[in-house]
Design an enzyme around this catalytic site. Structure first.
Site, short mmCIF file in Angstrom:
data_model
loop_
_atom_site.label_atom_id
_atom_site.label_comp_id
_atom_site.label_asym_id
_atom_site.label_seq_id
_atom_site.Cartn_x
_atom_site.Cartn_y
_atom_site.Cartn_z
CE LYS A 1 -30.97 -23.00 -3.24
NZ LYS A 1 -32.17 -22.16 -3.50
CB SER B 1 -30.75 -18.50 -3.66
OG SER B 1 -31.84 -19.40 -3.61
CB SER C 1 -34.30 -19.00 -5.48
OG SER C 1 -33.90 -17.87 -4.75
#
Lengths: 474, 95
Positions: free
Chosen positions: A66, A141, A165
């Site tokens: 990420k 997310s 997330s």
């Protein structure tokens, strides 16, 4: 050969490399090529080549990371325009741990800006598409990480979970996502959202992959004072039964209005599967769960408003309006932050401001105490709490962007565990109208081995097959 | 629930510029969210201790010894403007 590599789980790939059937160079080149041809907008940066030295128990199986993890000399933009082009001078501990264990960096994945969002539509670098249906969101997310694994663009990925997330995008993309016990994984080098909630964990094709990945992720880090040593080693699960295990269902919560019929049906089927494996299913109450959502949307923005004060145009990233110092601060932040980030900074600043602190932030912290106590009470009489991970399957791109509050409600089932700092996993429980549904299994702090074990037994019995997404030619 | 004046005050505290055409929509969005989260005001929490952080957190200090740190030029490399060995910013008073 290409199809063969693609069909391997990460654990199987590690084994194939160990016995000489597959080389580190082959698997890296394979996924480098897949990630480079990404049609999901899952990646924001892809490595040109693997580092020269790759040794270790993860065998050279590359990892997608990420974007909010700092990676030395490599763009780390956290989905934000305010960090466009930022190349940090150091690498996050979680990424360094994986590299040291033999998992080289494949690429950086798209995400909601500063991890604020549940659809990956809040990225300055464009939305990520769900590999099961490109007209739908992957969740957020960690949407890029989830889509990369689900779409077969990466063998496994690193994400972060503040209020859901990792778990929610795992659910919407049909992969496994583990949110660790708070503190089990170092936060050093993670661009911070809400420091008392942020946790880094794996997104993988199956439960065994998650266990192997997680084994090399945990550990106390002198650079993160809130990190703790995991009390035992993480085992690769082998359990086939759930005899003697009690699963508690927060009935009032799960029977609520927002849960889609297809999600409820898949959840009920999972409970029946668990019973067949020997588990006892009981009902429990988490009376403050609805208030947990409210408390979260005070605490997380409050911490974010403080953490994001560092983005001011001085040391890195965007700079606007140099007419005077104050104009530079305020206009840099105006132009650099997206709408959702601004909303949360403003909510958080409001909740911490004089006159409102006690009514909002102070009370939210007390709700947090209540939620943690309620979960502990359930765990006193049951091994795990189980819920659907998300009340819905993947929704359409744009369906919720006009109504921030409806987006927040995506996190109803994941937030209590975030506030309590307890671990939880999402595994695919089946499909509803062709889209994945996730099952969330939550346990007390440091129960990851038991969670992984139960998740593995259920995974084997459910027999979910995600190859329609990861096996597709892209 | 939050009006334009209050919004401008909060934005000022956050050092976040809001332009004229953004005020009404932002105030409306924030009001909707605040109305929802305000439900926690109705709970009886008088006897409950606040939790700022899960787990035992105590001061964690490294040994007070010389160690390597980022070289100045590396720390300055991502900055929009530098002069000598420091970050360069506009004057507080303007030019």
């Amino acid at each position: 050969m290409s199809d063969e590599i693609q069909s391997l789980s990460a654990v199987a790939a590690v084994a194939a490399i160990a016995d000489g059937g597959l080389s580190r160079e082959e698997i890296f080149a394979h996924y480098r090529s897949r990630a480079g041809a990404d049609e999901l907008n899952a990646f924001t940066w892809v490595a040109e080549q693997a580092p020269a030295q790759i040794e270790g128990p993860l065998g050279g199986v590359p990892v997608a990371v990420k974007d909010l993890f700092c990676t030395e000399g490599i763009p780390s933009q956290a989905g934000s325009k305010i960090l466009a082009g930022y190349r940090p001078p150091y690498t996050a501990t979680a990424v360094a741990n994986l590299e040291a264990a033999g998992a080289p960096l494949l690429g950086k994945t798209n995400q909601d800006e500063f991890a604020m969002g549940s659809s990956n539509e809040n990225s300055a670098y464009g939305p990520v598409l769900n590999p099961w249906d490109k007209t739908r969101v992957p969740g957020g997310s960690s949407g890029g990480s989830a889509a990369a694994v689900a779409g077969g663009l990466a063998p496994w990925a690193l994400g972060t979970d503040t209020g859901g997330s990792i778990r929610q995008p795992a659910s919407l993309c049909g992969v496994v996502g583990l949110k660790p016990t708070y503190g089990a994984v170092s936060r050093y080098g993670m661009i911070a959202f809400a420091s008392s909630l942020d946790s880094a964990g794996p997104l993988t094709r199956d439960v065994s992959d998650a266990a192997l990945f997680y084994r090399h992720l945990v550990g106390k880090d002198s650079a993160d004072a809130t990190s703790v040593a995991f009390p035992e080693s993480i085992e690769i699960p082998t359990a086939e039964r759930l005899d003697g295990i009690t699963l508690a269902v927060p009935t009032a919560l799960v029977d609520g209005d927002g849960v889609e019929p297809g999600v409820r049906a898949s959840f009920e089927a999972s409970l029946e599967t668990a019973r067949q494996l020997g588990a006892t299913v009981t009902s429990c109450e988490i009376p403050s769960a609805a208030h947990a959502l409210s408390a979260y949307y005070v605490i997380a923005p409050a911490e974010a408003s403080s953490n994001l004060s560092r983005f001011d145009g001085v040391r890195y990233g965007l700079r606007r309006d140099e007419s005077n110092l104050d104009a530079m601060y305020t206009e840099t932040r105006h132009d650099g932050f997206g709408d959702e980030v601004k909303r949360r900074i403003l909510i958080g600043t409001y909740a911490l401001s004089s006159g409102y602190y006690d009514a909002y932030y102070g009370r939210a912290q007390r709700v947090r105490t209540v939620v943690a106590k309620e979960l502990a009470e359930v765990f006193a009489g049951a091994d795990f709490i189980v819920t659907p991970t998300s009340p819905t399957v993947a929704f359409g791109l744009g369906a919720r962007t006009a109504d921030p509050l409806s987006m927040y409600l995506s996190d109803l089932f994941t937030i209590p565990m975030s506030l309590a700092g307890t671990p939880a996993i999402s595994i695919p429980s089946g499909l509803s109208e062709g889209l994945p549904v996730g099952l969330q299994i939550c346990g007390p702090a440091f129960s990851e081995n038991r969670i992984l074990s139960a998740a593995y037994a259920l995974e084997q019995a459910i027999g979910f097959n995600g190859s329609a997404a990861w096996g597709a030619k892209r | 629930m939050i009006d334009r004046d209050e919004l401008l005050h909060v934005a000022r505290l956050a050092r976040l510029a809001l332009h004229e055409d953004e005020l009404d929509s932002t105030a409306a969005e924030l009001s909707t969210i605040l109305e929802h989260v305000a439900a926690i005001k109705e709970l009886d929490l008088d006897d409950v201790e606040p939790t700022a952080h899960i787990g035992d957190v105590s001061d964690s200090l490294r040994d007070d010894s010389v160690a390597t740190s980022l070289p100045v030029e590396v720390a300055l490399a991502p900055a929009p403007a530098v002069r000598d060995d420091g970050f360069l910013v506009p004057s507080p008073q303007g030019e």
